[in-house]
Design an enzyme around this catalytic site. Structure first.
Site: not given
Ligand SMILES: Cc1cc2nc3c(=O)[nH]c(=O)nc-3n(C[C@H](O)[C@H](O)[C@H](O)COP(=O)(O)OP(=O)(O)OC[C@H]3O[C@@H](n4cnc5c(N)ncnc54)[C@H](O)[C@@H]3O)c2cc1C
Length: 391
Positions: A125-126, A128, A255, A374-375
């Protein structure tokens, strides 16, 4: 709501149980997030497919059994009860497939779905990117039209791609309208990872497994899909050009909701927890406080199962879950952490030495992050389910 299973559902359960008891590998397979473990899981997927247990709810023509949603739930219960291996095909069969059923052309369905159930095509899944996680609409990877060649040229970078190092296809969002912003002008692409210009770089997780990859696209050509196998093997577009956001939301709903995390998974963990507590109790090492914590966690897993039955009733009656999948996701991800935390508390200092519970706990911690944090889900529930103002 009638909570009793029919005779044919009971017969389906018995057949699934018998097959699983005879076939589930023992000892358990090594982690599917390592090269060696992934190969072992692939053999398991082939065994499931050979006896038509890989995708029970799909049409027989695509490798399924035309099972009802209720039967699918029964299969999932039995699968986890028997200790079935993690499904390394899950990004395809549970996330992309429902989206192909909804948005794919008949030719795309006929091409992609049988190859997916047979574990020939393995999907990652692409979504992020380095600067687009929670803010998925910030996607910068782009696809540029090449009319002369009859297709699209993709460039950019995806990250956190689960099992990207072991899969051969990726689905993801790319910006097709350079003048667009946010949710508009995005298109849902399916891309083979052996295409020229794709670089996949695997990297390790907290637990050491190479569960993630970064995927780079340097002028990767995806031809227009003319409905032939030849072009579809080289990728394609799902849904309409510039309309990818709506298609992607269907995938994320799968998902967060029922398809990826059926209750059987948590009920089986709760049952293992009860067994662990019983063992501790026999050793005289179960306090009343811990016994209460075990019962609470078990009740939560049962509550999730009952909640799911009401969800499935809704789907069967033609009501869409929509944003409800967000509170589903909050519940199952936090439940998973609780179940494992109670187990570690029960084990005390021995927890460090217990492979399965400790590894399960580490993975459970990522549940509140993946599939949209979850946020973010709480924001969605507040605005779209409860109708609260944005500020
Ligand atoms: C085990 C695992 C598997 C994964 N597999 C995939 C995959 O296969 N493909 C893929 O594309 N991605 C994958 N991901 C990535 C995942 O989708 C992202 O980590 C997730 O969407 C959060 O993005 P980020 O890490 O950039 O954090 P950020 O978006 O930078 O967030 C950082 C923190 O800020 C909080 N935050 C951000 N915006 C807000 C808001 N508007 N209001 C309140 N709080 C906020 C978030 O809740 C978080 O706590 C995976 C992640 C994990 C942990």
């Amino acid at each position: 709501m009638d909570l009793t299973w029919s005779d044919s559902e009971e017969a389906f359960r018995a057949e699934a149980r018998t097959w699983l008891e005879a076939h589930v590998p023992s000892p358990a397979l090594p982690s599917g997030d390592t090269a060696e473990g992934f190969a072992a899981h692939l053999e398991w997927e082939h065994a499931l497919h050979a006896d038509r247990w890989a995708v029970v709810s799909w049409p027989a023509a695509y490798g399924g059994r035309d099972a009802s949603l209720w039967e699918w739930l029964i299969f999932e219960e039995e699968y986890y009860r028997a200790g079935g291996p993690q499904r390394v095909t899950q990004n395809g069969i549970f996330l992309l497939a429902p989206t192909i059923f909804e948005f794919g052309t008949p030719a795309q369905q006929d091409h992609y779905l049988p190859r997916m159930s047979a574990a020939t095509d393995l999907w990652c899944q692409g979504w992020s990117e380095p600067n687009a996680g929670s803010d998925l609409a910030g996607v910068r990877s782009r696809a540029t039209r090449d009319d002369a060649a009859g297709g699209w040229v993709l460039s950019g970078q995806k990250t956190w791609t689960t099992r990207g190092a072991f899969c051969n296809y990726l689905f993801g969002l790319f910006r097709t309208d350079p003048a667009s912003e946010r949710h508009k002008g995005l298109t849902y692409f399916m891309v083979p990872l052996d295409a020229e210009g794709v670089t996949v770089r695997g990297f390790g997780r907290l637990d050491g497994d190479e569960g993630f990859a970064e995927v780079f696209f340097d002028d990767v050509f995806v031809p227009d899909d003319d409905g032939t196998t030849d072009t579809m093997l080289r990728g394609g577009i799902l849904g309409a050009v510039d309309q990818g956001w709506g298609v992607a939301m269907a995938t994320t709903s799968s998902e967060r909701g029922l398809t990826l995390r059926s209750p059987g998974r948590f009920q089986a963990t709760a049952q293992r927890l009860v067994q662990l507590a019983a063992d501790r109790s026999r050793d005289g090492a179960l306090s009343e406080v811990m016994a209460d914590a075990v019962v609470d966690a078990w009740i939560d897993a049962e509550a999730y199962a009952l909640f799911t039955l009401s969800d499935v009733t809704g789907v069967v009656e033609g009501r869409s879950g929509g944003a409800r999948s967000s509170y589903n996701k909050i519940f199952w991800s936090e439940l998973d952490v609780r179940l494992h935390q109670v187990a570690l508390d029960l084990l005390g200092p021995d927890a460090e030495l217990d492979g399965p519970w400790m590894k399960g706990f580490q993975f459970a911690l990522s549940g509140p992050i993946y599939a949209g944090t979850n946020e973010i889900q709480r924001n969605i529930v507040a605005e779209r389910v409860l109708g609260l103002p944005r500020k």
